[in-house]
Design a protein around this motif. Structure first.
Motif, PDB file in Angstrom:
ATOM      1  N   SER A 211      53.932   8.715 -61.285  1.00  0.00           N
ATOM      2  CA  SER A 211      53.989  10.093 -60.832  1.00  0.00           C
ATOM      3  C   SER A 211      53.666  10.175 -59.342  1.00  0.00           C
ATOM      4  CB  SER A 211      52.974  10.926 -61.614  1.00  0.00           C
ATOM      5  OG  SER A 211      52.756  12.165 -60.992  1.00  0.00           O
ATOM      6  N   PRO A 212      54.345  11.064 -58.613  1.00  0.00           N
ATOM      7  CA  PRO A 212      54.022  11.223 -57.192  1.00  0.00           C
ATOM      8  C   PRO A 212      52.611  11.786 -56.990  1.00  0.00           C
ATOM      9  CG  PRO A 212      55.576  12.909 -57.900  1.00  0.00           C
ATOM     10  CD  PRO A 212      55.426  11.944 -59.037  1.00  0.00           C
ATOM     11  N   LEU A 213      52.019  12.345 -58.030  1.00  0.00           N
ATOM     12  CA  LEU A 213      50.685  12.919 -57.908  1.00  0.00           C
ATOM     13  C   LEU A 213      49.595  11.890 -58.163  1.00  0.00           C
ATOM     14  CD1 LEU A 213      51.403  16.286 -59.710  1.00  0.00           C
ATOM     15  CD2 LEU A 213      51.386  15.828 -57.259  1.00  0.00           C
ATOM     16  N   MET A 214      49.960  10.718 -58.660  1.00  0.00           N
ATOM     17  CA  MET A 214      49.011   9.629 -58.899  1.00  0.00           C
ATOM     18  C   MET A 214      49.169   8.662 -57.741  1.00  0.00           C
ATOM     19  SD  MET A 214      46.744   8.165 -60.893  1.00  0.00           S
ATOM     20  CE  MET A 214      46.771   8.049 -62.664  1.00  0.00           C
TER      21      MET A 214
ATOM     22  N   PRO B  86      42.473  10.239 -59.410  1.00  0.00           N
ATOM     23  CA  PRO B  86      43.632  10.827 -58.744  1.00  0.00           C
ATOM     24  C   PRO B  86      43.210  12.054 -57.929  1.00  0.00           C
ATOM     25  CG  PRO B  86      44.122  10.348 -61.042  1.00  0.00           C
ATOM     26  CD  PRO B  86      42.651  10.148 -60.859  1.00  0.00           C
ATOM     27  N   PRO B  87      43.886  12.320 -56.821  1.00  0.00           N
ATOM     28  CA  PRO B  87      43.508  13.455 -55.970  1.00  0.00           C
ATOM     29  C   PRO B  87      43.438  14.798 -56.703  1.00  0.00           C
ATOM     30  CG  PRO B  87      45.100  12.060 -54.851  1.00  0.00           C
ATOM     31  CD  PRO B  87      44.974  11.541 -56.247  1.00  0.00           C
ATOM     32  N   LEU B  88      44.375  15.050 -57.616  1.00  0.00           N
ATOM     33  CA  LEU B  88      44.333  16.321 -58.350  1.00  0.00           C
ATOM     34  C   LEU B  88      43.099  16.422 -59.236  1.00  0.00           C
ATOM     35  CD1 LEU B  88      47.972  17.102 -59.547  1.00  0.00           C
ATOM     36  CD2 LEU B  88      46.607  18.278 -57.824  1.00  0.00           C
ATOM     37  N   VAL B  89      42.678  15.315 -59.812  1.00  0.00           N
ATOM     38  CA  VAL B  89      41.473  15.315 -60.650  1.00  0.00           C
ATOM     39  C   VAL B  89      40.250  15.589 -59.776  1.00  0.00           C
ATOM     40  CG1 VAL B  89      40.021  13.939 -62.190  1.00  0.00           C
ATOM     41  CG2 VAL B  89      42.520  13.804 -62.372  1.00  0.00           C
TER      42      VAL B  89
ATOM     43  N   ILE C  78      46.826  15.326 -66.653  1.00  0.00           N
ATOM     44  CA  ILE C  78      48.200  15.361 -67.164  1.00  0.00           C
ATOM     45  C   ILE C  78      49.188  15.330 -66.006  1.00  0.00           C
ATOM     46  CG2 ILE C  78      49.905  16.822 -68.333  1.00  0.00           C
ATOM     47  CD1 ILE C  78      47.498  17.800 -70.124  1.00  0.00           C
ATOM     48  N   LEU C  79      48.981  16.197 -65.028  1.00  0.00           N
ATOM     49  CA  LEU C  79      49.894  16.275 -63.883  1.00  0.00           C
ATOM     50  C   LEU C  79      49.918  14.981 -63.080  1.00  0.00           C
ATOM     51  CD1 LEU C  79      49.042  19.905 -62.793  1.00  0.00           C
ATOM     52  CD2 LEU C  79      51.287  19.103 -63.593  1.00  0.00           C
ATOM     53  N   SER C  80      48.807  14.263 -63.062  1.00  0.00           N
ATOM     54  CA  SER C  80      48.741  13.000 -62.323  1.00  0.00           C
ATOM     55  C   SER C  80      49.600  11.917 -62.961  1.00  0.00           C
ATOM     56  CB  SER C  80      47.290  12.523 -62.222  1.00  0.00           C
ATOM     57  OG  SER C  80      46.535  13.420 -61.431  1.00  0.00           O
ATOM     58  N   GLY C  81      49.856  12.019 -64.236  1.00  0.00           N
ATOM     59  CA  GLY C  81      50.695  11.032 -64.906  1.00  0.00           C
ATOM     60  C   GLY C  81      52.109  11.496 -65.190  1.00  0.00           C
ATOM     61  N   LEU C  82      52.334  12.783 -65.173  1.00  0.00           N
ATOM     62  CA  LEU C  82      53.615  13.371 -65.550  1.00  0.00           C
ATOM     63  C   LEU C  82      54.751  12.885 -64.654  1.00  0.00           C
ATOM     64  CD1 LEU C  82      54.375  15.443 -67.738  1.00  0.00           C
ATOM     65  CD2 LEU C  82      54.133  17.221 -66.009  1.00  0.00           C
ATOM     66  N   SER C  83      55.863  12.554 -65.287  1.00  0.00           N
ATOM     67  CA  SER C  83      57.024  12.097 -64.512  1.00  0.00           C
ATOM     68  C   SER C  83      57.609  13.269 -63.725  1.00  0.00           C
ATOM     69  CB  SER C  83      58.078  11.507 -65.448  1.00  0.00           C
ATOM     70  OG  SER C  83      58.634  12.525 -66.250  1.00  0.00           O
ATOM     71  N   ARG C  84      58.498  12.941 -62.796  1.00  0.00           N
ATOM     72  CA  ARG C  84      59.083  13.967 -61.918  1.00  0.00           C
ATOM     73  C   ARG C  84      59.791  15.074 -62.692  1.00  0.00           C
ATOM     74  NH1 ARG C  84      59.102  12.565 -56.460  1.00  0.00           N
ATOM     75  NH2 ARG C  84      58.701  10.366 -56.093  1.00  0.00           N
TER      76      ARG C  84
ATOM     77  N   VAL D 156      41.931  28.783 -61.331  1.00  0.00           N
ATOM     78  CA  VAL D 156      42.759  27.583 -61.495  1.00  0.00           C
ATOM     79  C   VAL D 156      44.160  27.816 -60.944  1.00  0.00           C
ATOM     80  CG1 VAL D 156      43.861  26.067 -63.203  1.00  0.00           C
ATOM     81  CG2 VAL D 156      41.456  26.689 -63.462  1.00  0.00           C
ATOM     82  N   LYS D 157      44.729  28.965 -61.254  1.00  0.00           N
ATOM     83  CA  LYS D 157      46.086  29.271 -60.784  1.00  0.00           C
ATOM     84  C   LYS D 157      46.151  29.254 -59.257  1.00  0.00           C
ATOM     85  CE  LYS D 157      49.833  32.474 -61.580  1.00  0.00           C
ATOM     86  NZ  LYS D 157      50.297  33.621 -62.324  1.00  0.00           N
ATOM     87  N   THR D 158      45.137  29.808 -58.608  1.00  0.00           N
ATOM     88  CA  THR D 158      45.071  29.800 -57.149  1.00  0.00           C
ATOM     89  C   THR D 158      44.836  28.385 -56.621  1.00  0.00           C
ATOM     90  OG1 THR D 158      44.224  32.054 -57.132  1.00  0.00           O
ATOM     91  CG2 THR D 158      43.819  30.730 -55.155  1.00  0.00           C
ATOM     92  N   HIS D 159      43.941  27.664 -57.276  1.00  0.00           N
ATOM     93  CA  HIS D 159      43.563  26.318 -56.843  1.00  0.00           C
ATOM     94  C   HIS D 159      44.748  25.338 -56.892  1.00  0.00           C
ATOM     95  CE1 HIS D 159      40.176  23.737 -55.801  1.00  0.00           C
ATOM     96  NE2 HIS D 159      40.638  22.819 -56.630  1.00  0.00           N
ATOM     97  N   PHE D 160      45.649  25.549 -57.865  1.00  0.00           N
ATOM     98  CA  PHE D 160      46.788  24.649 -58.043  1.00  0.00           C
ATOM     99  C   PHE D 160      48.117  25.333 -57.735  1.00  0.00           C
ATOM    100  CE2 PHE D 160      43.580  22.664 -60.818  1.00  0.00           C
ATOM    101  CZ  PHE D 160      43.566  21.405 -60.246  1.00  0.00           C
ATOM    102  N   ALA D 161      48.099  26.322 -56.881  1.00  0.00           N
ATOM    103  CA  ALA D 161      49.314  27.084 -56.559  1.00  0.00           C
ATOM    104  C   ALA D 161      50.413  26.217 -55.950  1.00  0.00           C
ATOM    105  CB  ALA D 161      48.969  28.239 -55.621  1.00  0.00           C
TER     106      ALA D 161
END
Length: 191
Positions: free
Chosen positions: A2-5, A14-17, A66-72, A89-94
């Motif tokens: 994942s690009p997020l990992m 991971p940065p998102l975590v 989840i997002l850190s592993g999720l495929s594109r 959370v919605k604001t934090h991950f906008a």
């Protein structure tokens, strides 16, 4: 990957975590998923090209794993009943386009399925929603639940929640020991 990992070190978060854990600390939220379980979520999400359901967003720590592993091509739909946390959370991950954060009763997220993976974290969905959640998962899809005491007993009594998911006729399930006092249930919906 994942690009997020963005790390190859399995012990680096991971940065998102890191972002989600910082939010949980800021809000003094103590019910986020354990890191051992988070790594399992990340691993399961890595095989998903479609949609993932998370029931019980909390402060987004499970979502971040989840997002850190999720495929594109994957997408997360996460729902929480608490309005204030949801807005945080919605604001934090906008900036995360592959995530849809909803607020309300968990059943309203089911209409966004079918899901390839469902993380059932909210108590009511674990207790009374097995059939509804399973129906929203595609055949061959996986379900994962955490926060169990290992084994079929809880405080010396039959753990009805554990039995409901381990013995459901539409699932093939196993228990995964995360720590000596914590386990998860991983299940596959039979076709």
């Amino acid at each position: 990957m994942s690009p997020l990992m963005s790390t190859t070190d399995p012990y680096t978060l991971p940065p998102l975590v890191q972002r989600a854990e910082a939010l949980a600390t800021k809000l003094a939220f103590r019910n986020s998923c354990r890191r051992e379980f988070g790594r399992l979520l990340c691993t399961l999400a890595a095989r998903v090209d479609g949609s993932v359901l998370e029931i019980g967003t909390g402060c987004g720590v499970g979502s971040a794993w989840i997002l850190s592993g999720l495929s594109r091509g994957g997408r997360l739909v996460s729902i929480d009943l608490d309005r204030e946390r949801h807005l945080q959370v919605k604001t934090h991950f906008a900036d995360i386009e592959s995530a849809l954060f909803l607020q309300g009763d968990w059943r309203s997220a089911l209409e966004h399925g079918p899901y390839e993976l469902a993380f059932v974290d909210a108590g009511e969905a674990k207790d009374a929603g097995a059939d509804e959640v399973i129906e929203a998962v595609a055949p061959g899809g996986h379900l994962i639940l955490d926060d169990f005491s290992p084994g079929p007993l809880y405080k010396g009594q039959r753990d009805e929640r554990w039995h409901r998911w381990m013995q459901h006729p539409k699932l093939v399930s196993c228990e995964i020991l995360l720590d000596r006092d914590s386990s998860a249930i991983l299940a596959t919906k039979v076709a």
